[in-house]
Design a protein around this motif. Structure first.
Motif, PDB file in Angstrom:
ATOM      1  N   ARG A 215      39.659  40.136  28.223  1.00 43.94           N
ATOM      2  CA  ARG A 215      39.151  41.416  28.697  1.00 43.94           C
ATOM      3  C   ARG A 215      37.693  41.510  28.266  1.00 43.94           C
ATOM      4  N   PRO A 216      36.937  42.474  28.794  1.00 40.14           N
ATOM      5  CA  PRO A 216      35.513  42.522  28.462  1.00 40.14           C
ATOM      6  C   PRO A 216      35.242  42.430  26.966  1.00 40.14           C
ATOM      7  N   LYS A 217      34.450  41.416  26.623  1.00 39.99           N
ATOM      8  CA  LYS A 217      33.993  41.168  25.242  1.00 39.99           C
ATOM      9  C   LYS A 217      35.113  40.728  24.298  1.00 39.99           C
ATOM     10  N   HIS A 218      36.284  40.360  24.819  1.00 44.20           N
ATOM     11  CA  HIS A 218      37.413  39.961  23.977  1.00 44.20           C
ATOM     12  C   HIS A 218      38.163  38.770  24.583  1.00 44.20           C
ATOM     13  N   ALA A 219      38.474  37.795  23.740  1.00 42.50           N
ATOM     14  CA  ALA A 219      39.421  36.730  24.076  1.00 42.50           C
ATOM     15  C   ALA A 219      40.524  36.792  23.025  1.00 42.50           C
ATOM     16  N   VAL A 220      41.723  37.154  23.447  1.00 43.69           N
ATOM     17  CA  VAL A 220      42.823  37.439  22.533  1.00 43.69           C
ATOM     18  C   VAL A 220      43.715  36.210  22.387  1.00 43.69           C
ATOM     19  N   LYS A 243      47.251  36.797  31.029  1.00 41.72           N
ATOM     20  CA  LYS A 243      47.722  38.119  31.435  1.00 41.72           C
ATOM     21  C   LYS A 243      46.906  38.630  32.622  1.00 41.72           C
ATOM     22  N   GLY A 244      47.608  39.037  33.688  1.00 40.15           N
ATOM     23  CA  GLY A 244      46.956  39.588  34.864  1.00 40.15           C
ATOM     24  C   GLY A 244      46.454  38.572  35.861  1.00 40.15           C
ATOM     25  N   HIS A 245      46.698  37.274  35.609  1.00 38.58           N
ATOM     26  CA  HIS A 245      46.154  36.231  36.495  1.00 38.58           C
ATOM     27  C   HIS A 245      47.239  35.367  37.138  1.00 38.58           C
ATOM     28  N   HIS A 412      31.542  34.549  44.820  1.00 37.76           N
ATOM     29  CA  HIS A 412      32.440  34.610  45.978  1.00 37.76           C
ATOM     30  C   HIS A 412      33.770  35.238  45.565  1.00 37.76           C
ATOM     31  N   LYS A 413      34.262  36.169  46.357  1.00 38.05           N
ATOM     32  CA  LYS A 413      35.502  36.871  46.044  1.00 38.05           C
ATOM     33  C   LYS A 413      36.660  36.325  46.868  1.00 38.05           C
ATOM     34  N   VAL A 414      37.797  36.142  46.203  1.00 37.05           N
ATOM     35  CA  VAL A 414      38.991  35.570  46.834  1.00 37.05           C
ATOM     36  C   VAL A 414      40.173  36.506  46.592  1.00 37.05           C
ATOM     37  N   ARG A 415      40.982  36.730  47.604  1.00 35.78           N
ATOM     38  CA  ARG A 415      42.174  37.551  47.408  1.00 35.78           C
ATOM     39  C   ARG A 415      43.240  36.755  46.667  1.00 35.78           C
ATOM     40  N   ASN A 416      44.186  37.458  46.086  1.00 35.05           N
ATOM     41  CA  ASN A 416      45.255  36.823  45.331  1.00 35.05           C
ATOM     42  C   ASN A 416      46.258  36.131  46.235  1.00 35.05           C
ATOM     43  N   TRP A 417      46.987  35.193  45.647  1.00 32.38           N
ATOM     44  CA  TRP A 417      48.112  34.576  46.335  1.00 32.38           C
ATOM     45  C   TRP A 417      49.256  35.585  46.472  1.00 32.38           C
ATOM     46  N   GLU A 418      50.137  35.311  47.427  1.00 29.72           N
ATOM     47  CA  GLU A 418      51.285  36.181  47.652  1.00 29.72           C
ATOM     48  C   GLU A 418      52.223  36.161  46.450  1.00 29.72           C
ATOM     49  N   PRO A 419      53.018  37.216  46.261  1.00 33.72           N
ATOM     50  CA  PRO A 419      54.008  37.217  45.178  1.00 33.72           C
ATOM     51  C   PRO A 419      55.149  36.254  45.492  1.00 33.72           C
ATOM     52  N   GLU A 420      55.927  35.929  44.456  1.00 28.58           N
ATOM     53  CA  GLU A 420      57.126  35.122  44.669  1.00 28.58           C
ATOM     54  C   GLU A 420      58.216  35.981  45.313  1.00 28.58           C
TER      55      GLU A 420
END
Length: 463
Positions: A215-220, A243-245, A412-420
Motif C-alpha cells: 500500500r502507499p509507502k508500505h510493504a508489509v 492482497k488485492g491482486h 498503460h492501464k489494463v483491466r483485470n482478468w475475469e473471476p473464477e
C-alpha cells in the motif's frame, strides 16, 4: 539415467542455488522499497543505485533472488516485447517504433552491463531464428517478418528452406526469419550475478521475506513493514499472491526440458554453430537454445494455468508435458530419438488481460510496477527497470522527462482478468483451441491460419 523433475530448474541444478540472505529483521525504512528479487527488481535496484548512490534501497524477495521466472526461463535475451501492435494502434506507429528501437538496444545494454560487472552468464549473441513448418505457419512467418521490417528492423532476414538449414537443420522447416537482436544466456547465472552486483553497490536484499500487502509507502511482510516514499512492485508471475491482486496478472505456466550433452557428431548433423535461439510459428509455440555445454533446452506450454491463479513451489512438471516437449524435440531433430532428457521443470510468467507489458509510477501514491512480459521478460525487464529509474527520478525532481518515460507502455492501464471459474475455463479453452488449430494446420496443409486460432486470438485479447 532418469530425468530430474522440478528442483526449481536445470539452471540451478547445474550452477547451484545461492547462499541464503537474511530475512527482514523487523520494521525499517528506506528511500525505495522494491518488492521482488527477479530480473525486474534487481535491474531496477542496480540502475537507481548507479544513478543516485546515496539512495537507501531495500529489495524484498519471498524465496531467493532469481527463484521465479528469472531462474527458470529459456535464456532468450531478445528484442520481443508484448503489446507492440496494440501500442501502435493506441499511440501511433512512430511511438511503437520507438519502443521497438529501445528493445533492440536493450539486448546490447544487458551484454554491456554484464561485461562491465564481470557477470559470466554464458551470453552468446547469435540472434533469433523463427521457423515455419506448414503453409499456414509460412504465411504467418512472412507477415511477422514484414511487420517487424515496418517497425524499423531493417537488419532482419527472411530465409528459405536451404538458407535455414545452413543455420540449423530442423526437419521439415520450409523457411525462417532471423534477427541479430538476440542472444542466448544462462538464466540463473545472470540472476545470481545481478544480485551480487546490486549488493556490491550497497543495496540491501532480504530473502525469505514474502510481501503480503503493498500500500502507499508500505510493504508489509510477516517479519515487519518497510516504509518508503516509493514502493515498486516487481513480482511478475507471482503478483496474484499479493492482497488485492488476484486478478491483476494471470500466472501463465511454461515448462522446459533439457537434454544430456550432445556429442560433436550430432552437432555436425544438426548445425546450430551460430547458437541462435530457436522458435517457431505454431500457435502453441516452442522456444529453444543450444546451451554453453552443448545441450538443447526446449520449452513450451504444458498445463497453461492452475485454478485460482495458483503457482507451483519447486518447478515440478507433469509427465505428459515432459513427453510432449520431447516429441517436439524429436520432430525437429529425429537423430535425438535415443537422447536422454536430463531435467524437466516449470515456472510462471505474468500475463495482463490485454497481453501488453507495462511500466507505471503512480505519482499520487509513490507506488510503481513493471511486468506482464508474457514470456519476453529477459530483456524487457532491463528496459522496464531503466524506465522505472527515470520515472522515479522525474517524480522526485532529480531529472525531467526522458526518451524512456515517453515510451507508449508507460502508465498503460489494463483491466483485470475475469473471476473464477471463468478465468480457468477461458485459458483452458483457448489453449485447447490453439493446439487443435496446430493439428489442423499440420494435417490439412491449409495456407491460412485456422479459423479456430483466429477466434481464440480475438477472445483472448492477443490481437
Amino acid at each position: 539415467m532418469s530425468t530430474v523433475n522440478g528442483g526449481i530448474s536445470f539452471w540451478y541444478a547445474q550452477d547451484g542455488t545461492p547462499a541464503p540472505r537474511e530475512p527482514l529483521p523487523g520494521d525499517t525504512t528506506a528511500d525505495i522499497c522494491i518488492v521482488g528479487g527477479g530480473y525486474t527488481g534487481l535491474w531496477t535496484a542496480y540502475y537507481l543505485k548507479k544513478a543516485v548512490p546515496f539512495l537507501n534501497i531495500t529489495v524484498l524477495e519471498a524465496k531467493f533472488c532469481g527463484y521465479g521466472a528469472s531462474g527458470r526461463n529459456g535464456g532468450w535475451l531478445y528484442n520481443g516485447i508484448a503489446g507492440r501492435d496494440r501500442y501502435a494502434r493506441l499511440h501511433g506507429h512512430d511511438a511503437a517504433v520507438r519502443l521497438q528501437q529501445a528493445m533492440n538496444g536493450t539486448v546490447d545494454e544487458v551484454i554491456r552491463v554484464t561485461g562491465q560487472e564481470g557477470i559470466d552468464a554464458d551470453i552468446h549473441k547469435g540472434g533469433v531464428l523463427e521457423i515455419a513448418h506448414t503453409p499456414a505457419q509460412l504465411a504467418r512467418l512472412k507477415a511477422f517478418h514484414a511487420v517487424d521490417i515496418a517497425f524499423g528492423e531493417k537488419d532482419r532476414l527472411l530465409l528459405g528452406a536451404r538458407e535455414t538449414a545452413e543455420r540449423i537443420r530442423v526437419t521439415g522447416a520450409v523457411a525462417s526469419s532471423w534477427t541479430p537482436h538476440g542472444a542466448r544466456l544462462h538464466p540463473a547465472k545472470l540472476a545470481k550475478g545481478l544480485a551480487g552486483a546490486v549488493e556490491a553497490l550497497g543495496v540491501t536484499i532480504h530473502e525469505s521475506t514474502p510481501v503480503t500487502e503493498i500500500r502507499p509507502k508500505h510493504a508489509v511482510t510477516p517479519y515487519g513493514t518497510v516504509r518508503a516514499p516509493y514502493v515498486l512492485r516487481c513480482t511478475e508471475g507471482f503478483t496474484a499472491s499479493l492482497k488485492g491482486h488476484r486478478r491483476t496478472w494471470l500466472p501463465m505456466n511454461s515448462s522446459m526440458i533439457v537434454t544430456d550433452p550432445l556429442p560433436e557428431q550430432v552437432w555436425s548433423e544438426i548445425g546450430w554453430a551460430g547458437r541462435e535461439t530457436l522458435g517457431d510459428m505454431a500457435h502453441a509455440y516452442m522456444y529453444a537454445q543450444r546451451t554453453a555445454d552443448d545441450r538443447i533446452a526446449i520449452g513450451g506450454r504444458g498445463v497453461p494455468y492452475r485454478y485460482g491463479s495458483r503457482t507451483d513451489n519447486d518447478g515440478r512438471t507433469q509427465p505428459a508435458t515432459v513427453e510432449a516437449l520431447r516429441e517436439i524435440l524429436i520432430r525437429f531433430f529425429p537423430q535425438l530419438a535415443g537422447t536422454g532428457i536430463a531435467h524437466a521443470w516449470s515456472g510462471v510468467l505474468g500475463v495482463p488481460r490485454d497481453w501488453c507489458a507495462t511500466v507505471t509510477l503512480d505519482r499520487s501514491t509513490g507506488l510503481g510496477w513493471a511486468g506482464g512480459y508474457v514470456g519476453s521478460g529477459v530483456a524487457t525487464a532491463n528496459l522496464a527497470a531503466r524506465t522505472l529509474r527515470d520515472l522515479v527520478q522525474q517524480d522526485s525532481g532529480q531529472s525531467g522527462p526522458t526518451d524512456l518515460t515517453a515510451l507508449p507502455w508507460v502508465n498503460h492501464k489494463v483491466r483485470n482478468w475475469e473471476p473464477e471459474p471463468l478465468r480457468w475455463l477461458g485459458v483452458q479453452t483457448l489453449y485447447a483451441a490453439y493446439r487443435a488449430a496446430d493439428r489442423r494446420e499440420s494435417t490439412t496443409h491449409t495456407p491460412t491460419t485456422a479459423r479456430l486460432a483466429r477466434l481464440a486470438d480475438k477472445i483472448s485479447g492477443r490481437h
